[in-house]
Design an enzyme around this catalytic site. Structure first.
Site, PDB file in Angstrom:
ATOM      1  N   ARG A 183       0.752  -1.235  -0.063  1.00  0.00           N
ATOM      2  CA  ARG A 183       0.022  -0.105  -0.126  1.00  0.00           C
ATOM      3  C   ARG A 183       0.844   1.362   0.010  1.00  0.00           C
ATOM      4  O   ARG A 183       0.367   1.991  -0.468  1.00  0.00           O
ATOM      5  CB  ARG A 183      -0.946   0.129   1.286  1.00  0.00           C
ATOM      6  CG  ARG A 183      -2.253  -1.002   1.038  1.00  0.00           C
ATOM      7  CD  ARG A 183      -2.834  -1.514   1.956  1.00  0.00           C
ATOM      8  NE  ARG A 183      -4.032  -2.394   1.631  1.00  0.00           N
ATOM      9  CZ  ARG A 183      -3.964  -3.590   1.194  1.00  0.00           C
ATOM     10  NH1 ARG A 183      -2.609  -4.093   0.965  1.00  0.00           N
ATOM     11  NH2 ARG A 183      -5.001  -4.252   0.796  1.00  0.00           N
ATOM     12  N   HIS A 378     -11.581 -19.480 -15.258  1.00  0.00           N
ATOM     13  CA  HIS A 378     -12.126 -18.153 -15.269  1.00  0.00           C
ATOM     14  C   HIS A 378     -11.661 -17.418 -16.491  1.00  0.00           C
ATOM     15  O   HIS A 378     -12.632 -17.146 -17.172  1.00  0.00           O
ATOM     16  CB  HIS A 378     -11.653 -17.406 -13.981  1.00  0.00           C
ATOM     17  CG  HIS A 378     -12.336 -16.104 -13.983  1.00  0.00           C
ATOM     18  ND1 HIS A 378     -13.536 -15.787 -13.768  1.00  0.00           N
ATOM     19  CD2 HIS A 378     -11.797 -14.887 -14.635  1.00  0.00           C
ATOM     20  CE1 HIS A 378     -13.708 -14.472 -13.801  1.00  0.00           C
ATOM     21  NE2 HIS A 378     -12.866 -13.782 -14.512  1.00  0.00           N
ATOM     22  N   GLU A 379     -10.556 -17.379 -16.944  1.00  0.00           N
ATOM     23  CA  GLU A 379      -9.882 -16.676 -17.952  1.00  0.00           C
ATOM     24  C   GLU A 379     -10.445 -17.332 -19.114  1.00  0.00           C
ATOM     25  O   GLU A 379     -10.786 -16.679 -20.450  1.00  0.00           O
ATOM     26  CB  GLU A 379      -8.417 -16.599 -17.954  1.00  0.00           C
ATOM     27  CG  GLU A 379      -7.938 -15.693 -17.055  1.00  0.00           C
ATOM     28  CD  GLU A 379      -8.646 -14.392 -16.728  1.00  0.00           C
ATOM     29  OE1 GLU A 379      -9.291 -13.636 -17.555  1.00  0.00           O
ATOM     30  OE2 GLU A 379      -8.407 -13.773 -15.462  1.00  0.00           O
ATOM     31  N   TRP A 480     -13.594   4.742   2.138  1.00  0.00           N
ATOM     32  CA  TRP A 480     -13.153   3.152   1.732  1.00  0.00           C
ATOM     33  C   TRP A 480     -13.015   2.369   3.168  1.00  0.00           C
ATOM     34  O   TRP A 480     -13.647   1.334   2.834  1.00  0.00           O
ATOM     35  CB  TRP A 480     -11.560   3.317   1.203  1.00  0.00           C
ATOM     36  CG  TRP A 480     -10.867   1.994   0.767  1.00  0.00           C
ATOM     37  CD1 TRP A 480     -10.091   1.192   1.818  1.00  0.00           C
ATOM     38  CD2 TRP A 480     -11.126   1.124  -0.575  1.00  0.00           C
ATOM     39  NE1 TRP A 480      -9.647   0.280   0.923  1.00  0.00           N
ATOM     40  CE2 TRP A 480     -10.462   0.047  -0.185  1.00  0.00           C
ATOM     41  CE3 TRP A 480     -11.994   1.316  -1.446  1.00  0.00           C
ATOM     42  CZ2 TRP A 480     -10.261  -0.844  -1.098  1.00  0.00           C
ATOM     43  CZ3 TRP A 480     -11.940   0.227  -2.394  1.00  0.00           C
ATOM     44  CH2 TRP A 480     -11.298  -0.718  -2.209  1.00  0.00           C
ATOM     45  N   HIS A 508      -8.205  -3.288  -9.968  1.00  0.00           N
ATOM     46  CA  HIS A 508      -9.278  -2.788 -10.795  1.00  0.00           C
ATOM     47  C   HIS A 508      -9.461  -1.150 -10.679  1.00  0.00           C
ATOM     48  O   HIS A 508     -10.078  -0.532 -11.363  1.00  0.00           O
ATOM     49  CB  HIS A 508     -10.869  -3.475 -10.663  1.00  0.00           C
ATOM     50  CG  HIS A 508     -10.472  -4.973 -10.869  1.00  0.00           C
ATOM     51  ND1 HIS A 508      -9.667  -5.836 -10.103  1.00  0.00           N
ATOM     52  CD2 HIS A 508     -11.163  -5.696 -11.778  1.00  0.00           C
ATOM     53  CE1 HIS A 508      -9.730  -6.921 -10.837  1.00  0.00           C
ATOM     54  NE2 HIS A 508     -10.720  -6.974 -11.651  1.00  0.00           N
ATOM     55  N   ARG A 517     -19.633  -6.347 -11.653  1.00  0.00           N
ATOM     56  CA  ARG A 517     -19.703  -7.543 -12.409  1.00  0.00           C
ATOM     57  C   ARG A 517     -19.393  -8.967 -11.673  1.00  0.00           C
ATOM     58  O   ARG A 517     -19.993  -9.847 -11.944  1.00  0.00           O
ATOM     59  CB  ARG A 517     -18.669  -7.378 -13.482  1.00  0.00           C
ATOM     60  CG  ARG A 517     -17.124  -7.150 -13.334  1.00  0.00           C
ATOM     61  CD  ARG A 517     -16.551  -6.980 -14.516  1.00  0.00           C
ATOM     62  NE  ARG A 517     -16.906  -5.638 -15.198  1.00  0.00           N
ATOM     63  CZ  ARG A 517     -16.272  -5.312 -16.186  1.00  0.00           C
ATOM     64  NH1 ARG A 517     -15.237  -5.768 -16.537  1.00  0.00           N
ATOM     65  NH2 ARG A 517     -16.717  -4.111 -16.968  1.00  0.00           N
TER      66      ARG A 517
HETATM   67  C1  LSW Z   1     -10.851 -10.641 -15.348  1.00  0.00           C
HETATM   68  N1  LSW Z   1      -8.809 -10.783 -14.078  1.00  0.00           N
HETATM   69  O1  LSW Z   1     -10.404 -11.642 -15.788  1.00  0.00           O
HETATM   70  C2  LSW Z   1      -9.802  -9.917 -14.563  1.00  0.00           C
HETATM   71  C3  LSW Z   1      -9.118  -8.890 -15.635  1.00  0.00           C
HETATM   72  N2  LSW Z   1      -5.500 -14.358  -8.917  1.00  0.00           N
HETATM   73  O2  LSW Z   1      -8.900 -11.142  -8.819  1.00  0.00           O
HETATM   74  O3  LSW Z   1      -9.248  -9.623 -11.423  1.00  0.00           O
HETATM   75  O4  LSW Z   1     -10.287  -9.366  -8.122  1.00  0.00           O
HETATM   76  C4  LSW Z   1      -8.421  -5.025 -18.683  1.00  0.00           C
HETATM   77  C5  LSW Z   1      -8.673  -6.444 -19.139  1.00  0.00           C
HETATM   78  C6  LSW Z   1      -8.488  -4.854 -17.350  1.00  0.00           C
HETATM   79  C7  LSW Z   1     -11.569 -16.742 -10.208  1.00  0.00           C
HETATM   80  C8  LSW Z   1     -12.122 -15.669 -11.030  1.00  0.00           C
HETATM   81  C9  LSW Z   1      -9.395  -7.092 -18.335  1.00  0.00           C
HETATM   82  C10 LSW Z   1      -9.210  -5.728 -16.616  1.00  0.00           C
HETATM   83  C11 LSW Z   1     -11.233 -16.230  -9.050  1.00  0.00           C
HETATM   84  C12 LSW Z   1     -12.278 -14.363 -10.550  1.00  0.00           C
HETATM   85  C13 LSW Z   1     -11.297 -13.015  -7.702  1.00  0.00           C
HETATM   86  C14 LSW Z   1      -6.737 -14.028  -9.456  1.00  0.00           C
HETATM   87  C15 LSW Z   1      -6.626 -13.315 -10.686  1.00  0.00           C
HETATM   88  C16 LSW Z   1      -7.982 -13.310 -11.420  1.00  0.00           C
HETATM   89  C17 LSW Z   1     -10.106  -8.004 -15.991  1.00  0.00           C
HETATM   90  C18 LSW Z   1      -7.859 -12.117 -12.410  1.00  0.00           C
HETATM   91  C19 LSW Z   1     -12.285 -11.414  -9.297  1.00  0.00           C
HETATM   92  N3  LSW Z   1     -10.730 -11.251 -11.082  1.00  0.00           N
HETATM   93  C20 LSW Z   1     -10.266 -10.348  -8.834  1.00  0.00           C
HETATM   94  C21 LSW Z   1      -9.768 -10.912 -11.782  1.00  0.00           C
HETATM   95  C22 LSW Z   1      -9.485  -6.938 -16.864  1.00  0.00           C
HETATM   96  C23 LSW Z   1     -11.943 -12.837  -8.837  1.00  0.00           C
HETATM   97  C24 LSW Z   1     -11.235 -14.836  -8.603  1.00  0.00           C
HETATM   98  C25 LSW Z   1     -11.913 -13.883  -9.444  1.00  0.00           C
HETATM   99  C26 LSW Z   1      -9.184 -11.537 -12.914  1.00  0.00           C
HETATM  100  C27 LSW Z   1     -11.323 -10.645  -9.998  1.00  0.00           C
HETATM  101  O5  LSW Z   1     -12.169 -10.577 -14.810  1.00  0.00           O
HETATM  102  N4  LSW Z   1     -10.932 -14.432  -7.387  1.00  0.00           N
HETATM  103 ZN    ZN Z   2     -12.770 -12.347 -15.496  1.00  0.00          ZN
END
Ligand code: LSW
Ligand code: ZN
Length: 610
Positions: A183, A378-379, A480, A508, A517
């Site tokens: 931080r 997820h991706e 916050w 983010h 979302r």
């Molecule tokens: C996504 N990445 O794919 C985003 C990228 N180590 O982690 O953030 O808070 C430009 C392009 C800008 C499984 C699924 C794309 C932004 C477990 C989702 C928490 C975890 C890496 C996750 C979006 C990477 C929610 N997920 C987060 C992400 C982007 C989350 C998870 C999550 C992922 C979120 O949506 N854990």
């Molecule tokens: Zn995602």
């Protein structure tokens, strides 16, 4: 009109349109909302589609090149193309407004509606300033390191070093060092830029008649009073969260003694995650039945010498087992699946639609562990969506809403984590279905899915009020922490001041990616899971359902994905679940046995936090 005449007419029109597309003007002199010829609109849209694909593809590639190799050179190229595309977009929107869509068919009307969504900066200087600020915030975040005290010269990056400390260390002070260090490194410099970012986004939003940027972000959900609906949904899952919170706090108190209060918020650095957003990394601390086979597959993956590539192939195999599309060969050639050692990259995992052909890619600094096994799914879920809707016109190539896009891979992963599936893959012995096994499994799932809900809820609660001007820069950080405590029941482990900017420590925020979302996704993925399990004729509790190899489930999911954004999300939801609303009953029934068990365990405990 006869078909041949129509064809000639279309042909002539398309020539006229393509010649005059951006520079000259058959439409420039006409007033807004004055063209009501739908044939003309169709030709215009078709032409636009082809050209926009080229432009977007150029930007997507430049963006990819920058994120996977953060040089000044690549940043300049990206921002140059982004400026070009911006000019172009402005022109396109100007043209789009000339049409009166009132009497157009549903589909054409909707295309115009989506095309005109969002804000719009109309001053070149502002666009340049905006690009510079966002690039700078991202680069601060991506390149920040936290250095150990001298004489050590070791400096740690977020991924994987600091995240690993947060996940694995059980030393209160070391955790605090990593938590505070991150931080201190990114907060103040990002906080310096953030008010300018807010100002410019609001200018863009107001240019298109919105109150402020929060309106733009909510527009994607196409629902009146969406905020009020979210509030209600949150109330419905709050009891489950509070019981999980109380149980975990008790276990942490056993471990860290008087450094954790029995009745107050939990110190934010003890939950196994840099942002306390998911708590599965402290599963070992809170496990109710430590003698059972652990559902954490990390040790098994490492024992079996898993490779990163294998993790992606396993995920790919799940999608194809449903009869959905596998990743194309370009995916395997062009993705960045491990952290390169020779250059700076944005490690934060993401999935990219290059908008042309079937070029989809993932960028991820993948670690060989359970968390990333999950993230890979997820991706890849994003990529599957891209591939499924690629035959739609460009404006419809998006999720039914942003939450849907987040939910695809996670829905799959709800099957992947079952002991049925993991034992098929040789990652668990599995096979036992006692009540205690269920609780053990559900508790870990709750650390991922339930613990996340208030976090997923509060991030944009904070940002909406920032955009609205209700929360001003002097109050950014205090607000916050007010929300962190109110919703999550956690507190900062050391004093925070207005000079800190703790929101900036979460990807983010500097990247400007909306977050509600994920809250939506974490609810609807259970609705999807339930519906797909029904299609598969699953019997028994929903948390044990595994849709692997079910073509019935795959057909249902595929049909929804192929719709893209061509209809409102309520229609897409109906396609798959028969419902038209976000509903907490699916997630509640998934966790029902755990909820009952937690209530027994928490007998006599304080529930909630003062
Ligand atoms: C996504 N990445 O794919 C985003 C990228 N180590 O982690 O953030 O808070 C430009 C392009 C800008 C499984 C699924 C794309 C932004 C477990 C989702 C928490 C975890 C890496 C996750 C979006 C990477 C929610 N997920 C987060 C992400 C982007 C989350 C998870 C999550 C992922 C979120 O949506 N854990
Ligand atoms: Zn995602």
């Amino acid at each position: 009109m006869e078909t041949w005449k129509m064809t000639v007419w279309l042909f002539v029109l398309s020539i006229i349109c393509s010649i005059n597309y951006v520079s000259a003007d058959i439409e420039n002199e006409v007033e807004d909302g004055s063209i009501d010829n739908e044939v003309l609109a169709k030709v215009w849209l078709a032409e636009l589609n082809t050209r926009l694909i080229e432009k977007n593809n150029e930007l997507a590639i430049a963006n990819w090149n920058y994120e996977t190799n953060m040089t000044d050179h690549n940043s300049i190229i990206m921002n140059t193309i982004s400026l070009e595309l911006h000019d172009w977009d402005t022109e396109v929107k100007k043209r789009a407004r000339k049409f009166n869509t009132e009497n157009f068919s549903y589909k054409i009307k909707r295309m115009f509606q989506l095309l005109l969504q969002g804000g719009e900066l109309r001053d070149d200087q502002q666009v340049r300033r905006y690009n510079a600020i966002t690039t700078e915030m991202l680069s601060i975040f991506a390149q920040a390191k936290v250095c150990r005290d001298p004489p050590s010269t070791e400096c740690l990056s977020l991924e994987p070093d600091l995240e690993s400390i947060m996940a694995d260390s059980r030393d209160y002070d070391e955790l605090l060092w990593a938590w505070k260090g991150w931080r201190d490194a990114v907060g103040p410099p990002i906080g310096e830029l953030y008010p300018q970012y807010v100002e410019l986004r609001n200018i863009a939003a107001r240019n298109t008649g919105h109150n402020d940027e929060s309106d733009v972000w909510l527009e994607n959900y196409e629902e009146e009073d969406f905020e009020a609906i979210l509030d209600e949904l949150f109330e419905e899952i709050k009891p489950l969260y509070r019981h999980l919170h109380a149980y975990v706090r008790r276990k942490l108190q056993d471990r860290y003694q008087d450094r954790v209060s029995a009745t107050g918020p939990i110190p934010a650095h003890l939950l196994g995650n840099m942002w306390a957003q998911q708590w599965d990394n402290i599963y070992d601390i809170v496990r109710p039945f430590p003698d059972l086979e652990s559902v954490d597959i990390t040790p098994n993956m490492r024992e079996q010498d898993y490779t990163v590539l294998q993790m992606f192939h396993i995920a790919n195999n799940f999608f194809t087992s449903l009869g959905l599309r596998g990743m194309p060969s370009s995916f395997w050639k062009k993705s960045m699946l491990v952290k390169p050692r020779d250059r700076e990259v944005i490690c934060h995992g993401s999935a990219h639609d290059m908008q042309k052909g079937n070029d989809v890619r993932i960028k991820m600094c993948t670690q060989i562990d359970y968390d990333d096994f999950y993230t890979v799914h997820h991706e890849m879920g994003h990529c599957e969506y891209y591939l499924q809707y690629r035959d739609q016109p460009l404006v419809f190539r998006a999720g039914a809403n942003h939450g849907f896009h987040e939910a695809v891979g996670d829905t799959i992963a709800l099957s992947v984590v079952t002991s049925d599936y993991l034992s098929k893959m040789g990652l668990l012995d599995g096979g036992e279905f006692t009540k205690n096994h269920d609780i053990d499994f559900l508790l870990r799932q709750a650390l991922v899915k339930v613990a996340f809900l208030p976090f997923g809820f509060m991030i944009d609660k904070w940002r909406w009020d920032v955009f609205r001007g209700i929360t001003t820069p002097e109050n950014y950080n205090s607000k916050w922490w007010e929300l962190r405590t109110k919703y999550q029941g956690i507190e900062a482990p050391v004093e925070r001041t207005a000079a800190d900017f703790d929101p900036g420590a979460k990807y983010h925020i500097p990247s400007g990616t909306p977050y509600i979302r994920y809250f939506v996704s974490f609810l609807i993925q259970f609705q999807f899971h339930e519906a797909l399990c029904k299609a598969k004729h699953h019997e028994g509790p929903i948390h044990r359902c595994n849709i692997y190899q079910s073509k019935e489930a795959g057909d249902k999911l595929g049909a929804m994905l192929r719709m893209g954004a061509s209809r409102p999300w309520q229609d897409a939801m109906q396609e798959i679940t028969g419902q038209r609303r976000i509903d907490t009953s699916a997630i509640k029934s998934y966790f029902e046995p755990l909820f009952e068990w937690l209530k027994e365990q928490n007998e006599g405990e304080t529930i909630g936090w003062e």
